[in-house]
Structure formats: structure tokens, C-alpha cells
Design a protein around this motif. Structure first.
Motif, PDB file in Angstrom:
ATOM      1  N   VAL A   1       0.843  -1.195   0.000  1.00  0.00           N
ATOM      2  CA  VAL A   1       0.000   0.000   0.000  1.00  0.00           C
ATOM      3  C   VAL A   1       0.878   1.244   0.000  1.00  0.00           C
ATOM      4  N   LEU A   2       0.380   2.292  -0.641  1.00  0.00           N
ATOM      5  CA  LEU A   2       1.026   3.602  -0.594  1.00  0.00           C
ATOM      6  C   LEU A   2       0.436   4.356   0.578  1.00  0.00           C
ATOM      7  N   HIS A   3       1.255   5.072   1.301  1.00  0.00           N
ATOM      8  CA  HIS A   3       0.760   5.841   2.435  1.00  0.00           C
ATOM      9  C   HIS A   3       1.587   7.105   2.579  1.00  0.00           C
TER      10      HIS A   3
ATOM     11  N   GLU B   1      -3.723   6.920   2.974  1.00  0.00           N
ATOM     12  CA  GLU B   1      -3.172   5.779   2.233  1.00  0.00           C
ATOM     13  C   GLU B   1      -4.052   5.446   1.047  1.00  0.00           C
ATOM     14  N   GLY B   2      -3.454   4.732   0.102  1.00  0.00           N
ATOM     15  CA  GLY B   2      -4.170   4.294  -1.088  1.00  0.00           C
ATOM     16  C   GLY B   2      -3.473   3.100  -1.706  1.00  0.00           C
ATOM     17  N   THR B   3      -4.174   2.439  -2.602  1.00  0.00           N
ATOM     18  CA  THR B   3      -3.603   1.246  -3.241  1.00  0.00           C
ATOM     19  C   THR B   3      -2.896   1.568  -4.548  1.00  0.00           C
ATOM     20  N   ASP B   4      -3.145   2.779  -5.074  1.00  0.00           N
ATOM     21  CA  ASP B   4      -2.471   3.233  -6.284  1.00  0.00           C
ATOM     22  C   ASP B   4      -2.339   4.756  -6.204  1.00  0.00           C
TER      23      ASP B   4
ATOM     24  N   LEU C   1      -4.344   7.369  -3.758  1.00  0.00           N
ATOM     25  CA  LEU C   1      -3.522   8.077  -2.766  1.00  0.00           C
ATOM     26  C   LEU C   1      -3.748   9.583  -2.860  1.00  0.00           C
ATOM     27  N   LYS C   2      -3.817  10.112  -4.078  1.00  0.00           N
ATOM     28  CA  LYS C   2      -4.055  11.541  -4.262  1.00  0.00           C
ATOM     29  C   LYS C   2      -5.417  11.945  -3.712  1.00  0.00           C
TER      30      LYS C   2
END
Length: 117
Positions: free
Chosen positions: A19-21, A34-37, A41-42
Motif C-alpha cells: 500500500v502507498l501511504h 493511504e491508497g492502493t495506487d 492516494l491523491k
């Protein structure tokens, strides 16, 4: 870095969670997202900024402003003395000398042409 409404956020990747955070930078309050892409995320970043502002307003306090334009510098006795004497000789103040010196340094580091005043 991400930027929205004057707030800056970092992007990190967790290999363990895939995950992106991130978190808002340059404020004391802890605000994360956080987001998965990158797209999610934005969106999460913008939502986090909006939620932070709304939360502060709901609590009756002003949201922190990142990079307000002032910071403390502890250059040591010799640099402080030299800068103060230069300011005095130029009939200006210490803040102007330090700001000018910082601008010249950053312009040089970033490849910009500096112009003397």
C-alpha cells in the motif's frame, strides 16, 4: 510530494502491506492517508487535508500552516557575530542578511542565476 491547499504530503510504500501511504509534512499534528495506487492516494491526501481543516474548525482552533515563513536558526557565535556586523554595516537587519544569504545559496544549489541588490 503532493500539494493541496498549501499542505505538503510525502509518499511512502509499504512492501509488507502493498500500500502507498503518507503524512502531512511541516505541521506538528499527525495527519496520515493511504491508497492502493497513485490515483487513490491523491484522493486520500486531499480528503485528509479537507478533514484536518474541518476537524480543526470543529474544535475551534486554527489549522496549522505549514512553512509559515519563519524558523529559528542557531549558527553559533562566530556566524551570528559576522552576520550581525554585516547587517549593521549595511544599515539593515539580521533577518535580511540571513534571508539574502539563504536565497543566494538555494538559487546556486538549484542552478538559478542570482542578482546582486
Amino acid at each position: 510530494m503532493l500539494e493541496y491547499k498549501g499542505y505538503l504530503g510525502v509518499i511512502d510504500y509499504s512492501e509488507d502491506d502493498d500500500v502507498l501511504h503518507g503524512r502531512l509534512e511541516f505541521i506538528r499534528d499527525l495527519v496520515t492517508y493511504e491508497g492502493t495506487d497513485t490515483k487513490s492516494l491523491k484522493v486520500a491526501f486531499r480528503d485528509a487535508v479537507d478533514d484536518y481543516i474541518e476537524l480543526c474548525e470543529g474544535e475551534g482552533r486554527t489549522p496549522e500552516t505549514p512553512l509559515r515563513g519563519s524558523f529559528n536558526v542557531h549558527p553559533g557565535h562566530d556566524l551570528h557575530r559576522r552576520a550581525a556586523l554585516l547587517a549593521k554595516s549595511r544599515n539593515t537587519n539580521l533577518n535580511t542578511v540571513v534571508s539574502d544569504a539563504l536565497r543566494i545559496y538555494l538559487d546556486r544549489e538549484n542552478g538559478f542565476q542570482t542578482h546582486s541588490s
